[in-house]
Design an enzyme around this catalytic site. Sequence first.
Site, mmCIF file in Angstrom:
data_model
loop_
_atom_site.group_PDB
_atom_site.id
_atom_site.type_symbol
_atom_site.label_atom_id
_atom_site.label_comp_id
_atom_site.label_asym_id
_atom_site.label_seq_id
_atom_site.Cartn_x
_atom_site.Cartn_y
_atom_site.Cartn_z
ATOM 1 N N ASP A 194 -19.356 -6.877 -1.660
ATOM 2 C CA ASP A 194 -18.869 -5.523 -1.359
ATOM 3 C C ASP A 194 -17.742 -5.139 -2.294
ATOM 4 O O ASP A 194 -17.292 -5.948 -3.111
ATOM 5 C CB ASP A 194 -18.477 -5.349 0.119
ATOM 6 N N SER A 195 -17.321 -3.893 -2.148
ATOM 7 C CA SER A 195 -16.217 -3.237 -2.869
ATOM 8 C C SER A 195 -16.757 -2.288 -3.938
ATOM 9 O O SER A 195 -17.143 -2.716 -5.026
ATOM 10 C CB SER A 195 -15.225 -4.232 -3.486
ATOM 11 N N ARG B 157 -15.868 2.054 3.079
ATOM 12 C CA ARG B 157 -15.347 3.411 3.270
ATOM 13 C C ARG B 157 -16.419 4.480 3.519
ATOM 14 O O ARG B 157 -16.184 5.371 4.342
ATOM 15 C CB ARG B 157 -14.480 3.801 2.076
ATOM 16 N N ARG C 86 0.839 -1.200 0.000
ATOM 17 C CA ARG C 86 0.000 0.000 0.000
ATOM 18 C C ARG C 86 0.878 1.256 0.000
ATOM 19 O O ARG C 86 1.308 1.742 1.043
ATOM 20 C CB ARG C 86 -0.921 -0.002 1.212
ATOM 21 N N HIS D 142 -11.847 -6.603 -1.079
ATOM 22 C CA HIS D 142 -11.350 -5.835 0.065
ATOM 23 C C HIS D 142 -11.246 -4.352 -0.285
ATOM 24 O O HIS D 142 -10.348 -3.651 0.164
ATOM 25 C CB HIS D 142 -9.974 -6.373 0.497
ATOM 26 N N VAL E 233 -19.399 0.013 -3.466
ATOM 27 C CA VAL E 233 -20.791 0.463 -3.356
ATOM 28 C C VAL E 233 -20.809 1.887 -2.788
ATOM 29 O O VAL E 233 -20.304 2.127 -1.690
ATOM 30 C CB VAL E 233 -21.609 -0.470 -2.441
ATOM 31 N N ARG F 255 -7.810 -3.106 -1.705
ATOM 32 C CA ARG F 255 -6.685 -2.825 -0.799
ATOM 33 C C ARG F 255 -5.631 -3.919 -0.791
ATOM 34 O O ARG F 255 -4.590 -3.768 -0.161
ATOM 35 C CB ARG F 255 -7.214 -2.653 0.636
HETATM 36 C C1 FNR Z 1 -11.232 -2.656 5.479
HETATM 37 N N1 FNR Z 1 -11.722 -3.926 5.201
HETATM 38 C C2 FNR Z 1 -11.539 -4.928 6.121
HETATM 39 N N2 FNR Z 1 -12.048 -6.181 5.883
HETATM 40 C C3 FNR Z 1 -11.902 -7.162 6.773
HETATM 41 O O1 FNR Z 1 -12.377 -8.274 6.537
HETATM 42 N N3 FNR Z 1 -11.222 -6.935 7.949
HETATM 43 C C4 FNR Z 1 -10.696 -5.719 8.250
HETATM 44 O O2 FNR Z 1 -10.091 -5.536 9.310
HETATM 45 C C5 FNR Z 1 -10.838 -4.683 7.309
HETATM 46 N N4 FNR Z 1 -10.312 -3.458 7.552
HETATM 47 C C6 FNR Z 1 -10.508 -2.432 6.663
HETATM 48 C C7 FNR Z 1 -10.011 -1.169 6.954
HETATM 49 C C8 FNR Z 1 -10.252 -0.118 6.092
HETATM 50 C C9 FNR Z 1 -9.727 1.249 6.440
HETATM 51 C C10 FNR Z 1 -11.014 -0.322 4.910
HETATM 52 C C11 FNR Z 1 -11.335 0.802 3.972
HETATM 53 C C12 FNR Z 1 -11.489 -1.585 4.618
HETATM 54 C C13 FNR Z 1 -12.419 -4.204 3.932
HETATM 55 C C14 FNR Z 1 -13.918 -3.973 4.066
HETATM 56 O O3 FNR Z 1 -14.514 -4.953 4.871
HETATM 57 C C15 FNR Z 1 -14.616 -4.024 2.699
HETATM 58 O O4 FNR Z 1 -14.315 -5.218 2.050
HETATM 59 C C16 FNR Z 1 -14.264 -2.854 1.801
HETATM 60 O O5 FNR Z 1 -14.102 -1.666 2.532
HETATM 61 C C17 FNR Z 1 -15.358 -2.678 0.782
HETATM 62 O O6 FNR Z 1 -15.013 -1.731 -0.165
HETATM 63 P P1 FNR Z 1 -15.485 -0.198 -0.092
HETATM 64 O O7 FNR Z 1 -16.951 -0.154 0.261
HETATM 65 O O8 FNR Z 1 -14.630 0.460 0.936
HETATM 66 O O9 FNR Z 1 -15.201 0.261 -1.476
#
Ligand code: FNR
Length: 413
Positions: free
Chosen positions: A334-335, A358, A209, A303, A337, A306
Amino acid sequence: MIGFAGAIAPFRPRRLSGDNDRMSQPPESYQEEIYRSGLADVLPVLPCDLSALEHLARERMAPQAHDYIAGGAGTGDTIRANAAAFRRWRIVPRMLTDVSGPSYASAVLGAQLAVPVLLAPVGLLRLAHPDGELAVARAARSLGTPMILATASSVAMEEAAVANGGGTRWFQLSWPRDRQVAASFLRRAQAAGFSVLVLALDTRLLGWRPRDLDNAFLPFLRGTGVQNFLSDPAFLAGLGGAGQAAAIQRRMQVFGDPSLTWDDLPFLRERWDGPIVLKGIQSAADAQRAVEAGMDGIVVSNHGGRQVDGGIGALDALPPIVAAVGSRTTVLFDSGVRSGADIVKALALGARAVLIGRPYAYGLALAGEDGVRHVLRALRDDFELTMRLAGCASLADLSPALLTALPPAGQEP
Ligand code: FNR
């Protein structure tokens, strides 16, 4: 001549972004509440176009924290692919269907949903706001939205459970390398009333990242997102009384297990008394394996872009997965929306419900619990209105036939 002000009902003050579910019948929609409150010059707490939140948050948050939430893997290509996949599918509204009494309620893995939206597990939320997951838990409960608490939460799971009270909560497991700690997390989560286990498959390793690397900023090393470990008896027993710095170091060692395989899943089944969902599925082949492993559901997710750079847009991954397993397991999504229309598209392509990530983290950063409530209420109204305007009175009216796909870039006629 009667002035405009004389022609309207007197304004009755009411808190914006409050929960009107408990108020007199029929309940006022958020849209109605916003317009009525405008008569007293009261504006919504945050923008109603939720895609604007990221920019606003950038102006107001500490840069490192904003980068951590907004950033993605590598060049950010997968984040862009997530957005682009949504833009390629277009809704084709149908006219003159009766949408006077719509209902979009459903039951998903034991959760009763007024609209098919859940809060995705987002760890480290105290980066966004001092109340972190506690504010999210309260907002979720007040609106009847299930929350999924991350292993990497910045409060212990028991504290989040108290804040969530009688709400519906699921627990996301990031499987630690130490099996005793993993088993302890499962015991604690069940005792604290988490009803569904969500195993994240895609975070056995931390992605590359650049925004966090450029800031040399990994919150775990600074003591945020480690609270479930520091409150865990099995983890602490393994430490033998060492101090906080050693505990954080140990947590870095046990977080994530790159040796995990499909053969490890029975460990969870033997210890979790309820539905188990696998999060991070992006191929039909893995979805098939999840079904063969007896899993109750999957989350089609990358995710939020990410983890893997250059990855498939999550919405592009959905149709083949639904075709392969949609009738045999609960498919969540997700991802990317960001709007009611995005939810309509994911459901029309076969998801039973969507998770948002987010947008609610930004709502939290900008306005605490009220900000999370704003995001959820805005998304709900936007979704319901888009459904009704597209001619859909219930979730059963949704199918791929409501959508049309634009040709991929470069292949236009
Ligand atoms: C996440 N996500 C995430 N997923 C998970 O299973 N465990 C975690 O600890 C985290 N931590 C996390 C931190 C941050 C800052 C973000 C932005 C995301 C992923 C989250 O569950 C989900 O998959 C995504 O955020 C979905 O995409 P959008 O809606 O952010 O585009």
